[in-house]
Write an enzyme that holds these catalytic residues in place. Structure first.
Site: not given
Ligand code: DOR
Ligand code: ZN
Length: 346
Positions: A100, A137, A175, A248, A14, A16
């Site tokens: 997702k 999520h 998460h 995450d 997971h 970003h």
């Molecule tokens: O803390 C987070 N940041 N939780 C999420 O689900 C998305 C993520 C983000 O894209 O910044």
């Molecule tokens: Zn995330």
């Protein structure tokens, strides 16, 4: 005395990475240690179609520095308009590893997520048929539900009914932040797994709020009480293959975090493995780290573990991790566990 631990190269289930200048700045932080990662599709606009996922994958590979190897495992962002045939084709071609699900409004860039779960039933049924996993999520968004209860209420009112209605659907509850989430995943007979972040194994809600508000500890799902953190630790070190690492890691510029309305996300890519080694050592479970970080995830997704290895070294003195990394989109603060880290990846 220097301690060393060699494990299969880990993956991140997971992650970003964002796009453009931020992508270029953060990608090497992950690719340095991780061979593969499930890439979150919550860009603006979100990655909704197979064509958009293919283009995003190409931008990730183009941003990878010479000499680094990394395989992005792409996902599609589920909306109420998602076409089951497009999803099936993207899966069939090997382009996407998962879909997702963001409940609409749950977190960063989730406005196009799902409000009416009946509307996505045809997609979920097709996914169950073809064996394509759904990453979730798991938080409800109703204003009347307290933010610290949103995961537990989601499991009871959305996740469990959704799984009952769609037998055979492979689900990853992402998460996990509560003992309730851990108990649900561990206790279900069906096809469900859970990912756990490094930061939720280290912090509880006091880190965010005691002694002044600390925006760099704010993420979603928000960290809970200490007893929940401890339940996450027990699951991570349990050896249960249903639990594995999904960092995450979610970069935002300092400007976006340190604001009257700061963004959610902890950026952990730089020191995830050091944090995990610290936690697993503290729990007397260094022998379980490889399963959690490098073996359970691939097994779950039907992929071979990575051929390569990494070696973790424990130094006598604290390892200096950077406070921030510079990106073309501004500085990004690296997760601070609040105490020194002695581990590093050799
Ligand atoms: O803390 C987070 N940041 N939780 C999420 O689900 C998305 C993520 C983000 O894209 O910044
Ligand atoms: Zn995330």
């Amino acid at each position: 005395m220097t301690q060393r631990l060699t494990i299969r190269r880990p993956d991140d289930w997971h992650l970003h990475l964002r796009d453009g200048l931020m992508l270029a700045g953060v990608l090497p932080e992950t690719a340095r240690h991780f061979a593969r990662a499930i890439i979150m599709p919550n860009l603006v606009p979100p990655v909704v179609t197979g064509a958009a996922a293919a283009a995003y994958r190409d931008r990730i590979l183009a941003a990878l520095p010479e000499g680094m190897e990394f395989r992005p495992l792409m996902t599609l962002y589920l909306t109420e308009e998602t076409d089951p045939d497009d999803v099936a084709a993207a899966h069939q071609s090997g382009l996407v590893t998962a879909v997702k699900l963001y409940p609409a409004g749950a977190t960063t860039n989730s406005a196009s997520g799902v409000t009416d779960f009946d509307k996505v039933r045809p997609v979920l049924e097709r996914m169950a048929e073809i064996g394509l996993p759904l990453c979730i999520h798991g938080e409800v968004t109703m204003p009347e539900v307290d933010i610290f209860d949103r995961e537990k209420v989601f499991i009871e009112t959305v996740l469990d009914p959704l799984r009952q209605r769609t037998p055979g659907l492979k689900v990853t509850l992402e998460h996990v932040t509560t003992a309730d989430g851990i108990d649900y995943v561990a206790g279900e007979a069906g096809d469900i797994a859970g990912t756990i972040t490094a930061h939720h194994l280290m912090i509880d809600r006091n880190h965010i709020l005691v002694g002044g508000i600390k925006p760099h500890y704010y993420c979603l799902p928000v960290a809970k009480r200490r007893r929940h953190r401890d339940a996450l630790r027990r699951a991570a070190i349990s050896g249960n293959p249903r639990f594995f690492l999904g960092t995450d890691s979610a970069p935002h510029s300092d400007e976006a975090k340190e604001s009257a309305c700061g963004c959610a996300g902890c950026f952990t890519a730089t020191n995830t493995m050091a944090c995990l080694a610290h936690v697993f050592e503290e729990e007397g479970a260094l022998d379980r780290l490889e399963g959690f970080a490098s073996l359970h995830g691939p097994a779950r997704y039907g992929l071979p573990p990575n051929a390569g290895t990494i070696t973790l070294v424990k130094e006598d003195a604290p390892v200096p991790y950077p406070d921030k990394i510079a990106t073309g989109a501004g500085p990004v603060t690296v997760f601070d566990p609040g105490h020194p880290l002695y581990w590093r990846v050799a």
